[in-house]
Enzyme design. Sequence first.
Site, PDB file in Angstrom:
ATOM      1  N   ASP A   1       0.857  -1.170   0.000  1.00 52.57           N
ATOM      2  CA  ASP A   1       0.000   0.000   0.000  1.00 52.57           C
ATOM      3  C   ASP A   1       0.905   1.236   0.000  1.00 52.57           C
ATOM      4  O   ASP A   1       2.081   1.148   0.362  1.00 52.57           O
ATOM      5  CB  ASP A   1      -0.875  -0.054   1.261  1.00 52.57           C
ATOM      6  CG  ASP A   1      -1.702   1.203   1.445  1.00 52.57           C
ATOM      7  OD1 ASP A   1      -2.283   1.698   0.451  1.00 52.57           O
ATOM      8  OD2 ASP A   1      -1.764   1.707   2.594  1.00 52.57           O
TER       9      ASP A   1
ATOM     10  N   ASP B   1      -0.186   5.186   0.645  1.00 52.86           N
ATOM     11  CA  ASP B   1      -0.418   6.213   1.662  1.00 52.86           C
ATOM     12  C   ASP B   1      -0.653   5.577   3.030  1.00 52.86           C
ATOM     13  O   ASP B   1      -1.482   4.684   3.176  1.00 52.86           O
ATOM     14  CB  ASP B   1      -1.622   7.069   1.260  1.00 52.86           C
ATOM     15  CG  ASP B   1      -1.352   7.833  -0.017  1.00 52.86           C
ATOM     16  OD1 ASP B   1      -0.767   8.918   0.052  1.00 52.86           O
ATOM     17  OD2 ASP B   1      -1.701   7.309  -1.105  1.00 52.86           O
TER      18      ASP B   1
ATOM     19  N   ASP C   1      -2.317  -0.038   5.731  1.00 51.78           N
ATOM     20  CA  ASP C   1      -2.745   0.541   7.011  1.00 51.78           C
ATOM     21  C   ASP C   1      -4.260   0.612   7.181  1.00 51.78           C
ATOM     22  O   ASP C   1      -4.756   0.663   8.308  1.00 51.78           O
ATOM     23  CB  ASP C   1      -2.191   1.964   7.139  1.00 51.78           C
ATOM     24  CG  ASP C   1      -2.772   2.898   6.092  1.00 51.78           C
ATOM     25  OD1 ASP C   1      -2.609   2.590   4.895  1.00 51.78           O
ATOM     26  OD2 ASP C   1      -3.414   3.905   6.454  1.00 51.78           O
TER      27      ASP C   1
HETATM   28 MG   LIG Z   1      -3.039   3.273   2.976  1.00 49.85          MG
END
Ligand SMILES: [Mg+2]
Length: 270
Positions: free
Chosen positions: A34, A36, A216
Amino acid sequence: MRQSPEASPLIPSPAATALPPPPALPANAALFLDVDGCLLPFAPRPDAVDVPPALVARLTALQRALGGALALVSGRNLATLDALFAPGAFTAAGLHGVERRRAGDTGGTGVVPAALPKVRDAGLALIATHPGALLEDKGAAIALHWRMTPEPHKDATAAALRAFAEHALTQLPGYQLQPGDHVIELRPHHADKGSAILAFLEEPPFAGRVPVFAGDDLTDEPGFSAVNAHGGISVLVGDRAGSAARHRLPDTAAVHRWLGVPERTPETPA
Ligand SMILES: [Mg+2]
């Protein structure tokens, strides 16, 4: 062990902070990352993120070391990912898996499976032998119609088109059959990061490797589940409770250390 404030005592929800850190990256990893909140810290505005050249250089080196089996799996679109990570050139899935570009492709949004043109051509050959049958090319989807087929042949044509579609489905990872009124359609599943990772894992250079995915956010959860189902390594970044991930790193700096990105120092300004 810290409990997240929203965790109910009646519904055990593992505190993220109890998760162990991931092991060292296996040499035969298929690495999905991932962007960001994982590779990049959040910026006040999405277009204000800072991509350190040392990160791009390290990802490029990892990509080479893993035989190309590294992909960015992001909610951003592919064009933005390319611009952010230039001059790096990475395999990627964008828009949470709706866009997917496979290894070696240089185009913008190579979403369709490699077999789709062949399936379309075979479908065109088939309908040519069934008067009244029609193939509708929708780009990423193919619809086979028999409404115009003369009545005495309708059932046989419908059976032939359905059988064709069922067989074609086996060549189109991430696709599903969508039956309708005198039509059967081959179309992509509703996509998420999990389906994008599973589609990559069916293809070289990802196939046969140990999948590793770090992310996240909630949209990363299908990716964690996909990787867990393949005996891989799922890594939550941050301290969100109740994740399917089996490992955790506290922040993007820890992700960088795990991936071997050199730390920025005053002597080596980015
Ligand atoms: Mg992310």
